[in-house]
Design a protein around this motif. Structure first.
Motif, PDB file in Angstrom:
ATOM      1  N   ASN A   1       0.841  -1.192   0.000  1.00  0.00           N
ATOM      2  CA  ASN A   1       0.000   0.000   0.000  1.00  0.00           C
ATOM      3  C   ASN A   1       0.877   1.243   0.000  1.00  0.00           C
ATOM      4  N   THR A   2       0.456   2.254  -0.767  1.00  0.00           N
ATOM      5  CA  THR A   2       1.120   3.550  -0.758  1.00  0.00           C
ATOM      6  C   THR A   2       0.195   4.573  -0.121  1.00  0.00           C
ATOM      7  N   ILE A   3       0.672   5.233   0.918  1.00  0.00           N
ATOM      8  CA  ILE A   3      -0.071   6.304   1.573  1.00  0.00           C
ATOM      9  C   ILE A   3       0.314   7.626   0.924  1.00  0.00           C
ATOM     10  N   VAL A   4      -0.676   8.363   0.437  1.00  0.00           N
ATOM     11  CA  VAL A   4      -0.431   9.664  -0.203  1.00  0.00           C
ATOM     12  C   VAL A   4      -1.004  10.764   0.679  1.00  0.00           C
ATOM     13  N   TYR A   5      -0.140  11.654   1.133  1.00  0.00           N
ATOM     14  CA  TYR A   5      -0.548  12.835   1.895  1.00  0.00           C
ATOM     15  C   TYR A   5      -0.446  14.069   0.997  1.00  0.00           C
ATOM     16  N   PRO A   6      -1.551  14.683   0.576  1.00  0.00           N
ATOM     17  CA  PRO A   6      -1.472  15.986  -0.086  1.00  0.00           C
ATOM     18  C   PRO A   6      -1.639  17.078   0.979  1.00  0.00           C
TER      19      PRO A   6
ATOM     20  N   PRO B   1       1.222  -1.767   8.928  1.00  0.00           N
ATOM     21  CA  PRO B   1       2.196  -2.764   8.513  1.00  0.00           C
ATOM     22  C   PRO B   1       3.459  -2.132   7.931  1.00  0.00           C
ATOM     23  N   ALA B   2       4.563  -2.834   8.083  1.00  0.00           N
ATOM     24  CA  ALA B   2       5.850  -2.304   7.633  1.00  0.00           C
ATOM     25  C   ALA B   2       5.948  -2.217   6.120  1.00  0.00           C
ATOM     26  N   ASN B   3       5.138  -2.995   5.397  1.00  0.00           N
ATOM     27  CA  ASN B   3       5.245  -2.992   3.936  1.00  0.00           C
ATOM     28  C   ASN B   3       4.353  -1.932   3.287  1.00  0.00           C
ATOM     29  N   PHE B   4       4.228  -0.795   3.959  1.00  0.00           N
ATOM     30  CA  PHE B   4       3.587   0.389   3.398  1.00  0.00           C
ATOM     31  C   PHE B   4       4.667   1.412   3.074  1.00  0.00           C
ATOM     32  N   GLN B   5       4.446   2.193   2.024  1.00  0.00           N
ATOM     33  CA  GLN B   5       5.321   3.325   1.755  1.00  0.00           C
ATOM     34  C   GLN B   5       4.504   4.607   1.820  1.00  0.00           C
ATOM     35  N   VAL B   6       5.190   5.727   2.018  1.00  0.00           N
ATOM     36  CA  VAL B   6       4.514   7.011   2.194  1.00  0.00           C
ATOM     37  C   VAL B   6       5.057   8.030   1.199  1.00  0.00           C
ATOM     38  N   ILE B   7       4.135   8.681   0.482  1.00  0.00           N
ATOM     39  CA  ILE B   7       4.465   9.798  -0.407  1.00  0.00           C
ATOM     40  C   ILE B   7       3.775  11.041   0.139  1.00  0.00           C
ATOM     41  N   VAL B   8       4.528  12.111   0.320  1.00  0.00           N
ATOM     42  CA  VAL B   8       3.957  13.384   0.736  1.00  0.00           C
ATOM     43  C   VAL B   8       4.118  14.394  -0.395  1.00  0.00           C
ATOM     44  N   VAL B   9       3.008  14.994  -0.796  1.00  0.00           N
ATOM     45  CA  VAL B   9       3.042  16.108  -1.743  1.00  0.00           C
ATOM     46  C   VAL B   9       2.897  17.360  -0.894  1.00  0.00           C
ATOM     47  N   ASP B  10       4.026  17.996  -0.642  1.00  0.00           N
ATOM     48  CA  ASP B  10       4.142  19.059   0.356  1.00  0.00           C
ATOM     49  C   ASP B  10       3.929  20.424  -0.287  1.00  0.00           C
ATOM     50  N   GLN B  11       2.757  21.012  -0.031  1.00  0.00           N
ATOM     51  CA  GLN B  11       2.416  22.324  -0.583  1.00  0.00           C
ATOM     52  C   GLN B  11       2.497  23.421   0.466  1.00  0.00           C
TER      53      GLN B  11
ATOM     54  N   TYR C   1      -2.499  -1.386  -3.601  1.00  0.00           N
ATOM     55  CA  TYR C   1      -3.438  -0.422  -3.030  1.00  0.00           C
ATOM     56  C   TYR C   1      -2.770   0.946  -2.945  1.00  0.00           C
ATOM     57  N   ALA C   2      -3.586   1.991  -3.051  1.00  0.00           N
ATOM     58  CA  ALA C   2      -3.113   3.366  -2.867  1.00  0.00           C
ATOM     59  C   ALA C   2      -4.141   4.101  -2.016  1.00  0.00           C
ATOM     60  N   THR C   3      -3.658   4.845  -1.031  1.00  0.00           N
ATOM     61  CA  THR C   3      -4.520   5.485  -0.049  1.00  0.00           C
ATOM     62  C   THR C   3      -4.280   6.985  -0.019  1.00  0.00           C
ATOM     63  N   VAL C   4      -5.361   7.753  -0.110  1.00  0.00           N
ATOM     64  CA  VAL C   4      -5.267   9.204   0.103  1.00  0.00           C
ATOM     65  C   VAL C   4      -5.630   9.474   1.552  1.00  0.00           C
ATOM     66  N   LEU C   5      -4.777  10.229   2.237  1.00  0.00           N
ATOM     67  CA  LEU C   5      -4.941  10.409   3.682  1.00  0.00           C
ATOM     68  C   LEU C   5      -4.837  11.883   4.049  1.00  0.00           C
TER      69      LEU C   5
END
Length: 208
Positions: free
Chosen positions: A6-11, A30-40, A82-86
């Motif tokens: 799963n990829t967690i996306v923080y806008p 879970p440890a097998n998640f990655q996190v992407i932050v789109v920092d505005q 999976y991809a998650t918007v958070l």
């Protein structure tokens, strides 16, 4: 194939909450998640350094792109099943939230988006019937091209399942190939959730 599930996306547009949210995410995820932050957020060297240390990918646009475009950047970079918007103020406090998401996808084979249960909105998520978002014409933007408006008009103004953008978990491949992500014409925000929900329904899928 990605090592992550799963990829967690923080806008994000503010600095207030995201670091605390990331701490809770790492503690109950879970440890097998990655996190992407789109920092505005506005430039702040100390904050950016601390934020970059907590995420797998940090994206810094030159300006505030709005929710839809910022979320889409992260979603299109996600290599996972999976991809998650958070939302950046979401706090996790129990470790079984992800198991609930997976169980719901397994229970509803047409689901392409699942929202976890919330203590504030207890009927929202995991397929429970107690809460429905009122997706009516009055709630949609008055734009003739808005898919949500057309679909709801066809349904005679009836309610359909809600899409909770504070934490929406998507089946990435189906979304990317059949439905696409948020409509970036909804700027800065407002209406993009109804529009996406409507397009999901038009393809005979569900958002739960």
């Amino acid at each position: 194939m990605s090592e992550y599930v799963n990829t967690i996306v923080y806008p994000i547009v503010r600095r207030d909450y995201v670091l605390d949210s990331l701490e809770s995410l790492r503690a109950y995820t879970p440890a097998n998640f990655q996190v992407i932050v789109v920092d505005q957020t506005r430039p702040n060297e100390r904050f950016e350094r601390e934020l970059r240390d907590k995420v797998d990918l940090w994206v810094k646009p030159a300006r505030n792109l709005g929710f839809a475009q910022a979320a889409n950047i992260g979603l299109r970079l996600a290599p996972t099943e999976y991809a998650t918007v958070l939302n950046d103020d979401t706090v996790f406090f129990q470790s079984d939230w992800w198991q609930g998401i997976v169980r719901t996808f397994e229970q509803y084979d047409t689901a392409v988006c699942v929202n976890p249960c919330s203590p504030k909105e207890p009927g929202w998520g995991y397929g429970e019937p107690g809460f429905r978002m009122h997706a009516t014409l009055e709630k949609c933007l008055e734009q003739p091209e808005a898919t949500a408006k057309r679909l709801i008009e066809e349904q005679g103004g009836r309610m359909i399942d809600g899409l909770a953008c504070w934490c929406s978990v998507f089946k990435r491949e189906i979304m990317a190939q059949e439905i696409d992500w948020f409509d970036e014409r909804f700027m800065v925000g407002g209406g993009e959730d109804y529009d996406l929900m409507a397009r999901i329904y038009q393809k005979k899928y569900r958002a739960i």
